[in-house]
Design an enzyme around this catalytic site. Structure first.
Site, PDB file in Angstrom:
ATOM      1  N   ARG A 106       6.620 -60.376  90.708  1.00 43.80           N
ATOM      2  CA  ARG A 106       6.768 -61.815  90.959  1.00 43.80           C
ATOM      3  C   ARG A 106       5.560 -62.406  91.689  1.00 43.80           C
ATOM      4  O   ARG A 106       5.704 -63.270  92.548  1.00 43.80           O
ATOM      5  CB  ARG A 106       8.056 -62.089  91.745  1.00 43.80           C
ATOM      6  CG  ARG A 106       9.320 -61.654  91.043  1.00 43.80           C
ATOM      7  CD  ARG A 106       9.545 -62.396  89.729  1.00 43.80           C
ATOM      8  NE  ARG A 106      10.695 -61.847  89.018  1.00 43.80           N
ATOM      9  CZ  ARG A 106      10.635 -60.894  88.098  1.00 43.80           C
ATOM     10  NH1 ARG A 106       9.472 -60.383  87.749  1.00 43.80           N
ATOM     11  NH2 ARG A 106      11.717 -60.447  87.504  1.00 43.80           N
ATOM     12  N   GLU A 138      11.264 -65.832  96.772  1.00 43.45           N
ATOM     13  CA  GLU A 138      10.630 -65.936  95.458  1.00 43.45           C
ATOM     14  C   GLU A 138      10.270 -67.389  95.173  1.00 43.45           C
ATOM     15  O   GLU A 138       9.243 -67.690  94.581  1.00 43.45           O
ATOM     16  CB  GLU A 138      11.573 -65.398  94.377  1.00 43.45           C
ATOM     17  CG  GLU A 138      11.017 -65.455  92.980  1.00 43.45           C
ATOM     18  CD  GLU A 138      11.921 -64.765  91.982  1.00 43.45           C
ATOM     19  OE1 GLU A 138      12.179 -65.362  90.922  1.00 43.45           O
ATOM     20  OE2 GLU A 138      12.377 -63.633  92.256  1.00 43.45           O
ATOM     21  N   SER A 152      16.767 -67.390  91.136  1.00 47.38           N
ATOM     22  CA  SER A 152      16.806 -66.404  92.216  1.00 47.38           C
ATOM     23  C   SER A 152      15.934 -66.877  93.378  1.00 47.38           C
ATOM     24  O   SER A 152      14.742 -67.126  93.195  1.00 47.38           O
ATOM     25  CB  SER A 152      16.306 -65.047  91.720  1.00 47.38           C
ATOM     26  OG  SER A 152      17.137 -64.554  90.693  1.00 47.38           O
TER      27      SER A 152
END
Length: 305
Positions: free
Chosen positions: A176, A296, A226
């Protein structure tokens, strides 16, 4: 530089209706939060982006770039300077097993175009709500797939408005993350190398992933997907759930009852509600399990005065 002057000049450079003052940025994020942009522009091609960058550099005006706002929280005080939305830069071409997609194209749409051409490799992206540019920026992934697996190169624009082509290695992909979080390059287009496949098999896999997503994720409410990265050898949602935080609400934002890894805007929540809830969840999980959850989702903009 007076923002009225900025607005007036950029209105001569971009098409009518593509330059706005005091635009509410909550209208440009999936979670429906965010204050005003001083000047909001939506270029339709690379030349217009270059013109905006050169003008901003000349007068030292800060510039912030947005994709489709799926993985970002814009603070309630909004964004100073020029905010550039890339949602109109959406071209996609297919040549053999290669797809070239521009930054504003939805990665979901690109995965469907791959399906239409019997190309396999992007099935994992069929439920990712972000743009191509955003997907490269954070090395988006799902269900075992990642953008880095299929990307071969990308065209970027430097902070000086210069075009460059970068190979995959230059992206420094990780979980990520990519090099773009630490430089001033703007992702303009990506080249994906896929493989020939069987339409029915590709579609069946995409249908299965879509079913999993729809059955497990709170798609009925605005969210940014998320919120946290997956911690080593664990899952953020599992830790949040086991901390008893599902249903925890601050203001109009709550930890989803359907999936603990999501925070949903259930009642006109604000960016500050999201930020406060993120900090509360991080603090609670760390106290209970000794694990510090890493965000994130990106947080940008100014606090409300």
């Amino acid at each position: 530089m007076n923002m009225q002057e900025v607005y007036e000049y950029l209105s001569t450079v971009l098409p009518e209706g593509h330059v706005k003052q005091d635009e509410m940025l909550k209208n440009h994020t999936h979670i429906k939060v965010g204050g005003k942009a001083d000047v909001f522009v939506a270029p339709t091609n690379y030349d217009e982006i270059q013109e905006v960058i050169k003008y901003a550099n000349k007068y030292n005006i800060p510039v912030t770039f947005l994709g489709n706002g799926s993985n970002v929280i814009i603070k309630d005080g909004g964004i100073r300077g020029i905010t550039v939305s890339l949602i109109h830069i959406t071209g996609v071409t297919v040549t053999g097993t290669t797809i070239v997609a521009q930054c504003g194209a939805a990665i979901i749409d690109v995965s469907r175009i791959a399906l239409d051409h019997n190309l396999t490799g992007l099935e994992f992206a069929c439920g990712i709500p972000g743009s191509v540019g955003g997907a490269l920026y954070m090395n988006a992934g799902a269900y075992g797939g990642e953008i880095s697996f299929v990307l071969t190169e990308a065209v970027v624009m430097t902070g000086d408005g210069e075009l460059r082509t970068l190979t995959k290695e230059a992206f420094e992909f990780g979980y990520r993350k990519s090099v773009f979080a630490n430089n001033h390059y703007i992702i303009l287009e990506a080249r994906f190398e896929l493989e020939e496949g069987v339409y029915e098999e590709i579609k069946a896999k995409m249908d299965d992933l879509t079913f999993k997503r729809e059955s497990k994720q709170p798609l009925e409410y605005p969210s940014c997907g998320s919120v946290f990265k997956r911690p080593p050898n664990n899952f953020a949602g599992k830790l949040i759930q086991e901390s008893g935080l599902q249903g925890k609400r601050i203001g109009g934002v709550e930890v989803s009852l359907k999936h603990a890894g999501f925070m949903v805007n259930v009642d006109n929540g604000t960016a500050q509600d999201y930020i406060d809830l993120i900090h509360f969840v991080q603090k609670t999980v760390e106290e209970k399990f000794g694990v510090k959850l890493e965000r994130e989702v990106r947080i940008i903009g100014e606090d409300k005065e």
